[in-house]
Scaffold this motif. Sequence first.
Motif, PDB file in Angstrom:
ATOM      1  N   GLN A  13      21.881 108.866  52.648  1.00 13.54           N
ATOM      2  CA  GLN A  13      23.130 108.200  52.296  1.00 13.54           C
ATOM      3  C   GLN A  13      23.067 107.653  50.881  1.00 13.54           C
ATOM      4  OE1 GLN A  13      23.876 105.251  55.362  1.00 13.54           O
ATOM      5  NE2 GLN A  13      25.185 106.686  56.465  1.00 13.54           N
ATOM      6  N   ALA A  14      24.220 107.508  50.275  1.00 14.34           N
ATOM      7  CA  ALA A  14      24.285 106.919  48.935  1.00 14.34           C
ATOM      8  C   ALA A  14      23.599 105.554  48.940  1.00 14.34           C
ATOM      9  CB  ALA A  14      25.735 106.790  48.493  1.00 14.34           C
ATOM     10  N   GLY A  15      22.824 105.319  47.879  1.00 14.64           N
ATOM     11  CA  GLY A  15      22.060 104.090  47.786  1.00 14.64           C
ATOM     12  C   GLY A  15      20.655 104.205  48.333  1.00 14.64           C
ATOM     13  N   GLY A  16      20.382 105.287  49.025  1.00 14.68           N
ATOM     14  CA  GLY A  16      19.070 105.486  49.623  1.00 14.68           C
ATOM     15  C   GLY A  16      18.066 106.070  48.651  1.00 14.68           C
ATOM     16  N   SER A  17      16.896 106.399  49.187  1.00 18.58           N
ATOM     17  CA  SER A  17      15.788 106.900  48.369  1.00 18.58           C
ATOM     18  C   SER A  17      15.161 108.133  48.997  1.00 18.58           C
ATOM     19  CB  SER A  17      14.705 105.817  48.223  1.00 18.58           C
ATOM     20  OG  SER A  17      15.194 104.669  47.574  1.00 18.58           O
ATOM     21  N   LEU A  18      14.600 108.953  48.147  1.00 22.33           N
ATOM     22  CA  LEU A  18      13.793 110.084  48.558  1.00 22.33           C
ATOM     23  C   LEU A  18      12.657 110.243  47.575  1.00 22.33           C
ATOM     24  CD1 LEU A  18      16.342 112.942  49.495  1.00 22.33           C
ATOM     25  CD2 LEU A  18      14.782 111.771  51.057  1.00 22.33           C
ATOM     26  N   ARG A  19      11.562 110.823  48.045  1.00 18.50           N
ATOM     27  CA  ARG A  19      10.434 111.124  47.175  1.00 18.50           C
ATOM     28  C   ARG A  19      10.121 112.609  47.285  1.00 18.50           C
ATOM     29  NH1 ARG A  19       4.070 109.682  47.799  1.00 18.50           N
ATOM     30  NH2 ARG A  19       3.581 109.221  45.605  1.00 18.50           N
ATOM     31  N   ARG A  68      16.644 104.938  37.663  1.00 19.73           N
ATOM     32  CA  ARG A  68      16.731 105.186  39.108  1.00 19.73           C
ATOM     33  C   ARG A  68      15.613 106.099  39.589  1.00 19.73           C
ATOM     34  NH1 ARG A  68      20.897 107.954  41.133  1.00 19.73           N
ATOM     35  NH2 ARG A  68      21.291 109.168  39.226  1.00 19.73           N
ATOM     36  N   PHE A  69      15.230 107.069  38.765  1.00 18.09           N
ATOM     37  CA  PHE A  69      14.194 108.032  39.141  1.00 18.09           C
ATOM     38  C   PHE A  69      12.915 107.735  38.363  1.00 18.09           C
ATOM     39  CE2 PHE A  69      17.103 111.876  40.334  1.00 18.09           C
ATOM     40  CZ  PHE A  69      17.839 111.037  41.171  1.00 18.09           C
ATOM     41  N   THR A  70      11.782 108.037  38.991  1.00 15.04           N
ATOM     42  CA  THR A  70      10.486 107.876  38.345  1.00 15.04           C
ATOM     43  C   THR A  70       9.628 109.102  38.626  1.00 15.04           C
ATOM     44  OG1 THR A  70      10.565 105.466  38.625  1.00 15.04           O
ATOM     45  CG2 THR A  70       8.429 106.456  38.118  1.00 15.04           C
ATOM     46  N   ASN A  85      15.555 106.705  43.602  1.00 14.91           N
ATOM     47  CA  ASN A  85      16.153 105.517  44.209  1.00 14.91           C
ATOM     48  C   ASN A  85      17.618 105.420  43.840  1.00 14.91           C
ATOM     49  OD1 ASN A  85      13.559 104.794  45.170  1.00 14.91           O
ATOM     50  ND2 ASN A  85      13.114 103.640  43.308  1.00 14.91           N
ATOM     51  N   SER A  86      18.333 104.596  44.575  1.00 12.35           N
ATOM     52  CA  SER A  86      19.765 104.375  44.315  1.00 12.35           C
ATOM     53  C   SER A  86      20.506 105.701  44.166  1.00 12.35           C
ATOM     54  CB  SER A  86      19.947 103.526  43.048  1.00 12.35           C
ATOM     55  OG  SER A  86      19.285 102.294  43.165  1.00 12.35           O
ATOM     56  N   LEU A  87      20.282 106.573  45.088  1.00  8.98           N
ATOM     57  CA  LEU A  87      20.849 107.910  45.000  1.00  8.98           C
ATOM     58  C   LEU A  87      22.374 107.881  45.100  1.00  8.98           C
ATOM     59  CD1 LEU A  87      18.154 109.792  47.031  1.00  8.98           C
ATOM     60  CD2 LEU A  87      18.910 110.438  44.745  1.00  8.98           C
ATOM     61  N   LYS A  88      22.980 108.803  44.380  1.00  8.79           N
ATOM     62  CA  LYS A  88      24.428 108.925  44.325  1.00  8.79           C
ATOM     63  C   LYS A  88      24.833 110.316  44.810  1.00  8.79           C
ATOM     64  CE  LYS A  88      24.466 106.134  40.087  1.00  8.79           C
ATOM     65  NZ  LYS A  88      24.883 106.105  38.655  1.00  8.79           N
ATOM     66  N   PRO A  89      26.055 110.459  45.294  1.00  7.21           N
ATOM     67  CA  PRO A  89      26.501 111.791  45.721  1.00  7.21           C
ATOM     68  C   PRO A  89      26.358 112.849  44.619  1.00  7.21           C
ATOM     69  CG  PRO A  89      28.004 110.150  46.535  1.00  7.21           C
ATOM     70  CD  PRO A  89      27.045 109.428  45.635  1.00  7.21           C
ATOM     71  N   GLU A  90      26.523 112.446  43.373  1.00  6.10           N
ATOM     72  CA  GLU A  90      26.391 113.401  42.265  1.00  6.10           C
ATOM     73  C   GLU A  90      24.948 113.834  42.017  1.00  6.10           C
ATOM     74  OE1 GLU A  90      27.971 110.435  42.198  1.00  6.10           O
ATOM     75  OE2 GLU A  90      27.725 109.459  40.242  1.00  6.10           O
ATOM     76  N   GLN A 122      16.303 121.184  48.699  1.00  3.88           N
ATOM     77  CA  GLN A 122      17.676 120.667  48.704  1.00  3.88           C
ATOM     78  C   GLN A 122      17.683 119.157  48.899  1.00  3.88           C
ATOM     79  OE1 GLN A 122      20.819 122.383  48.439  1.00  3.88           O
ATOM     80  NE2 GLN A 122      21.582 120.276  48.305  1.00  3.88           N
ATOM     81  N   VAL A 123      18.451 118.497  48.061  1.00  2.00           N
ATOM     82  CA  VAL A 123      18.714 117.057  48.206  1.00  2.00           C
ATOM     83  C   VAL A 123      20.216 116.892  48.363  1.00  2.00           C
ATOM     84  CG1 VAL A 123      18.689 114.815  47.055  1.00  2.00           C
ATOM     85  CG2 VAL A 123      16.687 116.329  46.907  1.00  2.00           C
ATOM     86  N   THR A 124      20.621 116.257  49.442  1.00  3.03           N
ATOM     87  CA  THR A 124      22.034 116.014  49.704  1.00  3.03           C
ATOM     88  C   THR A 124      22.244 114.527  49.902  1.00  3.03           C
ATOM     89  OG1 THR A 124      22.261 118.181  50.758  1.00  3.03           O
ATOM     90  CG2 THR A 124      23.999 116.565  51.167  1.00  3.03           C
ATOM     91  N   VAL A 125      23.151 113.959  49.107  1.00  2.62           N
ATOM     92  CA  VAL A 125      23.449 112.533  49.177  1.00  2.62           C
ATOM     93  C   VAL A 125      24.886 112.385  49.673  1.00  2.62           C
ATOM     94  CG1 VAL A 125      23.511 110.345  47.940  1.00  2.62           C
ATOM     95  CG2 VAL A 125      21.900 112.140  47.229  1.00  2.62           C
ATOM     96  N   SER A 126      25.036 111.762  50.824  1.00  2.02           N
ATOM     97  CA  SER A 126      26.366 111.587  51.406  1.00  2.02           C
ATOM     98  C   SER A 126      26.962 110.259  50.965  1.00  2.02           C
ATOM     99  CB  SER A 126      26.281 111.641  52.926  1.00  2.02           C
ATOM    100  OG  SER A 126      25.481 110.573  53.410  1.00  2.02           O
ATOM    101  N   SER A 127      28.279 110.249  50.855  1.00  2.01           N
ATOM    102  CA  SER A 127      28.966 109.026  50.397  1.00  2.01           C
ATOM    103  C   SER A 127      29.329 108.131  51.566  1.00  2.01           C
ATOM    104  CB  SER A 127      30.214 109.409  49.609  1.00  2.01           C
ATOM    105  OG  SER A 127      31.057 110.204  50.400  1.00  2.01           O
TER     106      SER A 127
END
Length: 127
Positions: A13-19, A68-70, A85-90, A122-127
Amino acid sequence: QVQLVESGGGLVQAGGSLRLSCAFSGRTFRDYGMGWFRQVPGKEREFVAAITWRSGTNEYYADSVKGRFTISRDNAQNTVYLQMNSLKPEDTAVYYCAAAPSYTGGSYVSTYRYTDWGQGTQVTVSS
């Protein structure tokens, strides 16, 4: 021959994180700068981040992900990471890991700097 295997993508979800992780094999890891790019259908592959360490550690980021990214690397594990971090749909895209040997020239922002690419995750960020 260099082999790169990405992992860690998914749906968040938007605002979430992935590594994301990228495992490197086949050559001497320390001889390569490493980058992350991303691509959405119908668009060119876009620079995200890069890390080099032949003359000290240097990190480079696209303006869209700065703060946001490191990017980081573990030379003992021959792995490069992208903490998002702080992932956005874009940010939704296929993310690719890439390796740039020391003998190639040019900017680490350019795809032409890199000689080897992973299969993408694939990285998918939902709003």
